[in-house]
Design an enzyme around this catalytic site. Structure first.
Site, PDB file in Angstrom:
ATOM      1  N   CYS A 406      36.183  -8.794   0.666  1.00  0.00           N
ATOM      2  CA  CYS A 406      35.622  -8.431   1.966  1.00  0.00           C
ATOM      3  C   CYS A 406      33.947  -8.646   1.650  1.00  0.00           C
ATOM      4  O   CYS A 406      33.493  -9.004   2.515  1.00  0.00           O
ATOM      5  CB  CYS A 406      35.709  -7.023   2.832  1.00  0.00           C
ATOM      6  SG  CYS A 406      35.438  -5.729   1.597  1.00  0.00           S
ATOM      7  N   CYS A 592     -10.997  -3.370  14.165  1.00  0.00           N
ATOM      8  CA  CYS A 592     -11.627  -4.349  15.318  1.00  0.00           C
ATOM      9  C   CYS A 592     -10.961  -5.483  15.372  1.00  0.00           C
ATOM     10  O   CYS A 592     -11.435  -6.292  16.314  1.00  0.00           O
ATOM     11  CB  CYS A 592     -13.096  -4.432  14.968  1.00  0.00           C
ATOM     12  SG  CYS A 592     -13.347  -5.458  13.222  1.00  0.00           S
ATOM     13  N   CYS A 600      -7.139  -0.855   1.499  1.00  0.00           N
ATOM     14  CA  CYS A 600      -7.478   0.471   0.973  1.00  0.00           C
ATOM     15  C   CYS A 600      -5.873   1.072   1.089  1.00  0.00           C
ATOM     16  O   CYS A 600      -5.414   1.476   1.906  1.00  0.00           O
ATOM     17  CB  CYS A 600      -8.305   1.563   1.641  1.00  0.00           C
ATOM     18  SG  CYS A 600      -8.381   3.382   1.047  1.00  0.00           S
ATOM     19  N   CYS A 618     -12.469  -4.812   7.845  1.00  0.00           N
ATOM     20  CA  CYS A 618     -13.802  -5.828   7.550  1.00  0.00           C
ATOM     21  C   CYS A 618     -14.788  -4.692   6.975  1.00  0.00           C
ATOM     22  O   CYS A 618     -14.781  -3.784   6.872  1.00  0.00           O
ATOM     23  CB  CYS A 618     -14.433  -6.317   8.900  1.00  0.00           C
ATOM     24  SG  CYS A 618     -14.844  -5.030  10.186  1.00  0.00           S
ATOM     25  N   CYS A 621     -16.107  -1.809   9.139  1.00  0.00           N
ATOM     26  CA  CYS A 621     -15.241  -0.730   9.543  1.00  0.00           C
ATOM     27  C   CYS A 621     -14.784  -0.103   8.186  1.00  0.00           C
ATOM     28  O   CYS A 621     -14.604   1.348   8.160  1.00  0.00           O
ATOM     29  CB  CYS A 621     -14.141  -1.389  10.214  1.00  0.00           C
ATOM     30  SG  CYS A 621     -14.250  -2.074  12.037  1.00  0.00           S
ATOM     31  N   HIS A 626     -14.660   5.197   5.764  1.00  0.00           N
ATOM     32  CA  HIS A 626     -14.623   5.989   4.589  1.00  0.00           C
ATOM     33  C   HIS A 626     -15.864   6.876   4.378  1.00  0.00           C
ATOM     34  O   HIS A 626     -16.075   7.452   3.424  1.00  0.00           O
ATOM     35  CB  HIS A 626     -14.692   4.951   3.375  1.00  0.00           C
ATOM     36  CG  HIS A 626     -13.207   4.296   3.170  1.00  0.00           C
ATOM     37  ND1 HIS A 626     -12.868   3.251   3.704  1.00  0.00           N
ATOM     38  CD2 HIS A 626     -11.987   4.957   2.590  1.00  0.00           C
ATOM     39  CE1 HIS A 626     -11.670   2.797   3.445  1.00  0.00           C
ATOM     40  NE2 HIS A 626     -11.090   3.951   3.045  1.00  0.00           N
ATOM     41  N   HIS A 671      34.295  -0.884   2.909  1.00  0.00           N
ATOM     42  CA  HIS A 671      34.592  -2.127   3.331  1.00  0.00           C
ATOM     43  C   HIS A 671      33.406  -2.748   3.939  1.00  0.00           C
ATOM     44  O   HIS A 671      32.827  -2.203   4.650  1.00  0.00           O
ATOM     45  CB  HIS A 671      35.681  -1.744   4.222  1.00  0.00           C
ATOM     46  CG  HIS A 671      36.038  -3.019   4.978  1.00  0.00           C
ATOM     47  ND1 HIS A 671      36.834  -4.203   4.337  1.00  0.00           N
ATOM     48  CD2 HIS A 671      36.042  -3.461   6.433  1.00  0.00           C
ATOM     49  CE1 HIS A 671      37.023  -5.222   5.282  1.00  0.00           C
ATOM     50  NE2 HIS A 671      36.653  -4.815   6.425  1.00  0.00           N
TER      51      HIS A 671
END
Length: 756
Positions: A406, A592, A600, A618, A621, A626, A671
């Site tokens: 099988c 964005c 990150c 980007c 951002c 951060h 199976h």
């Protein structure tokens, strides 16, 4: 074998040792219970991104540590382990585990149900009062016992009133209580789902029994159980025994050999003359111009009926029972699929008759043939939409299973029935000079499957013989293998195909493979994950990226062997977005949408910014994100933008690279079966089982079946909250198996397949 569940609060994994393990001058015998922490297990299997070949486990009763091959450690749920540890003898414990039927019933047993208890070499009716451990103990896993109150003739033959060592566990009549392990209990209220055999019954008992009564008795100190099919006023003459799963003895008597204890004559010569027995495929006149088809599940006599009767499980809901008659159960089948008819009205199923003699063909063990399989040369395209239904749907469709095949049947059907993504394997020059294996795969299996809708067991056995010779592995024709073992062998060593996946970890060389095994850390918030989430977590956990878009992406689920599952349900992702998993590929800022320049890994679990696991930003951002005090310690890394790609933000739409799901290979009770997508619409799903049914017994053959399962589309489109609360047993059709038993997901990129 029953599926092993997972305990929510259990952070230990339990195993039963299947073989003897040498330890110094002595050996740890089979049947011993072992355990290891879940954390240690995950560390073992994630080492170097390769599953461990051995595990370091503790032998619970001896308090010693051993290194054991994973193949001799069978995983257990905590409840199963607690039930087994109550059996003191490892040998007897292993036998009870291999028996499986009573163990599975014991797991589902509930206080208040009626049972039979083995005591003083006899069986007594009893009421189950207690299920649990006995006393507070420092034992790692307290054994679970069953507290019962003996009734009827057993009353007063016990050894307690429900109290043990000053602690009251339940209350019952004086000297009528027992505390026993599960192997001393017959759970008559939880029916096993097995086939039928006919041994004789010791009639020495003085108990009054009637036709249709459930019965249990001892033969050579071995407990047997079944249904009375013929009786006199004082003793049962015959019983129909329901043997334990996968343990039907070779010397069992078929329905054609029923004998009377008085004169030794056959009960009904009709059984033999008509070649009808349990598991025979039959047809019955349903209406004037309509036939009903089914399989005989039971043969015998019913109370107040003189004719030999047959209990038939029908293919469609045209019956009136689930295998019960006058409140007595004779076999098991879905509601409205069962019917009791006189044997003489049953005729062999003409759909499976062949030749002039009108008798069904048998799959001879020596040749492994039922139908002469005609090879199909040339190129045959995969099946889609209506053509797939016309060619593949029905019984004796798909690839016929035989002798533990099988795993190969399901894998081949998944890959080739409705997809051409790996057709390069059929035509690209093989690494072997003679190319016999490739020719067999193409002309004896894939082409007949796509053109005729059926591949006989002898064609698959031919391939297995060739693989056995090439791999020098003698068990290829007899034993069950893992699908990934088969795929790696045939793609890499035999056909010399290019690796399907190219993976790279930061600063490391590119790794090539054919299947990807998911390894992840346990996360409590992921109760019902989808494949997208699991893949992203696994790549994050192993710090991996894809160096190129794969034409075919085969993904193995996080589980240990065939039984231990990290998740009870997994939602198939119909589209797999791998854009953010590609190395040096342009990606969008998750905030964005502009071109991302930094990634990150520390933000992976942050769901506030995005539901996506992988986070890239980007420049603007990334700086803003951060500045938050919770992310000040994060360490973003720069992303490389491919040469020639416009770097100005917002000037170029990032193309999302997605793969589509085309098949899912599942495993339940050892199976393998498969689900295949055969069209563009959401409900275009079919289910394949190479051993869905069987004709005959020892010299019979398996009946493969392909059935449509549009019901899975309903669950695939359901909200996650509904899936979380959905009881798998209440799922319609075969949907439960797709969500609960997935072993391997198969994705394809039709765009990349053009270049392979």
């Amino acid at each position: 074998m029953a599926q092993v569940g997972r305990e929510v609060d259990d952070f230990l994994m339990y195993f039963i040792l299947m073989e003897k393990i040498p330890v110094g001058t002595r050996a740890v015998e089979p049947g011993r219970l072992c355990c290891m922490s879940e954390e240690s297990y995950i560390q073992s299997v994630t080492a170097d991104q390769n599953p461990a070949h051995s595990l370091s486990v503790s032998v619970m009763e001896d308090n010693v540590h051993i290194d054991a091959d994973v193949n001799v450690l069978h995983p257990l749920s905590r409840k199963q382990a607690a039930l087994l540890v109550a059996i003191p003898s490892p040998r007897e414990r292993l036998c009870c585990f291999l028996d499986r039927g009573p163990l599975d019933q014991a797991v589902r047993a509930e206080v208040g149900q009626q049972v039979l208890v083995e005591h003083e070499q006899k069986l007594f009716p009893a009421l189950l009062h207690y299920v649990g451990s006995l006393l507070n103990t420092s034992t790692l896993l307290p054994p679970v016992y069953f507290g019962v109150e003996l009734e009827g003739e057993g009353e007063g033959r016990g050894d307690m009133d429900g109290s043990y060592k000053g602690v009251t566990f339940f209350k019952c009549k004086k000297n009528s209580g027992l505390l026993v392990p599960f192997n001393k209990v017959l759970f008559c209220g939880i029916p096993p789902l097995e086939e039928v055999g006919i041994p004789s019954l010791d009639t020495s008992s003085s108990n009054t029994v009637n036709s249709g009564d459930k019965a249990a008795f001892f033969v050579n100190s071995s407990l047997k159980r079944g249904l009375v099919i013929s009786s006199n006023q004082t003793a049962a003459r015959f019983v129909e025994v329901l043997p334990q799963e996968d343990n039907v003895s070779d010397n069992q008597t078929s329905a054609s050999d029923w004998k009377s204890p008085n004169n030794g004559e056959k009960v009904n010569e009709n059984f033999r003359d008509r070649n009808l027995e349990v598991n025979s495929l039959v047809q019955i006149q349903y209406k004037e111009q309509e036939l009903a088809f089914g399989i005989i599940r039971w043969l015998g006599y019913l109370p107040k009926m003189e004719d030999t009767m047959a209990g038939v499980e029908l293919e469609e809901d045209k019956g009136c029972t689930d295998g019960s008659w006058l409140s007595c159960r004779y076999f098991f089948c879905p509601p409205k699929r069962g019917i009791f008819v006189k044997l003489k009205v049953c005729q062999p199923d003409t759909r499976f008759l062949s030749g002039k003699d009108g008798q069904p063909k048998s799959l001879e063990v020596s040749t492994h043939r039922i139908y002469e399989s005609q090879s199909v040369q040339g190129k045959v395209p995969p099946l889609q939409e209506k053509a797939a239904v016309d060619v593949l749907e029905g019984d004796m469709r798909g690839i016929q299973g035989h002798c533990n095949s099988c795993y190969m049947d399901a894998a081949l059907f998944s890959l080739f029935s409705c997809s051409s993504v790996l057709d390069c394997l059929l035509f690209k020059p093989s690494s072997l000079p003679n190319g016999e294996i490739q020719q067999t795969l193409r002309e004896e299996i894939v082409n007949p499957l796509r053109k005729k809708g059926f591949v006989s067991a002898d064609s698959v056995m031919m391939l297995r013989h060739q693989l056995m010779q090439e791999s020098q592995c003698p068990s290829f024709t007899t034993s069950e293998k893992d699908p990934e073992e088969f795929l790696n062998l045939i793609m890499h060593r035999i056909l010399g195909a290019d690796p399907l996946l190219k993976l790279q970890s930061e600063g490391q060389r590119v790794q090539e493979c054919y299947c990807y095994q998911i390894f992840i850390e346990k996360r409590q918030e992921l109760t019902v994950p989808n494949v997208q989430q699991l893949l992203e977590q696994s790549f994050h956990h192993s710090n991996l990226k894809l160096t190129e878009v794969p034409s075919c992406f085969i993904i193995q689920m996080p589980r240990f062997g065939k039984d231990y599952k990290m998740f009870s349900k997994i939602v198939p992702s119909l589209q797999l977005d791998i854009t953010d998993l590609l190395y040096n590929s342009p990606r969008e800022c998750v905030v964005c949408g502009h071109l991302a320049t930094e990634e990150c890994a520390d933000c992976f679990k942050d769901v506030i910014l995005s539901d996506l696991g992988t986070k890239q930003y980007c420049t603007v951002c990334c700086t803003q994100v951060h500045t938050h005090h919770k992310r000040k310690d994060h360490k973003p890394v720069p992303l490389k933008v491919p040469e020639g790609f416009p770097k100005a933000q917002g000037l170029h739409k990032i193309h999302r690279e997605t793969l589509e799901l085309f098949a899912v290979l599942c495993i339940e009770t050892s199976h393998y079966v498969s689900f295949v997508k055969y069209g563009a619409e959401k409900d275009r799903w079919m289910f394949f089982d190479s051993m869905a049914d069987r004709y005959g017994s020892e010299n019979g053959y398996n009946i493969p079946r392909v059935s449509l399962c549009p019901e899975v589309a309903t669950y695939l489109s359901s909200p996650l909250e509904e899936l979380l609360n959905q009881n798998p047993r209440e799922m319609k059709g075969v949907a439960k198996r797709l969500f609960c038993d997935a072993y391997m997901y198969m994705y394809q990129s039709k765009r990349m397949a053009l270049y392979k």
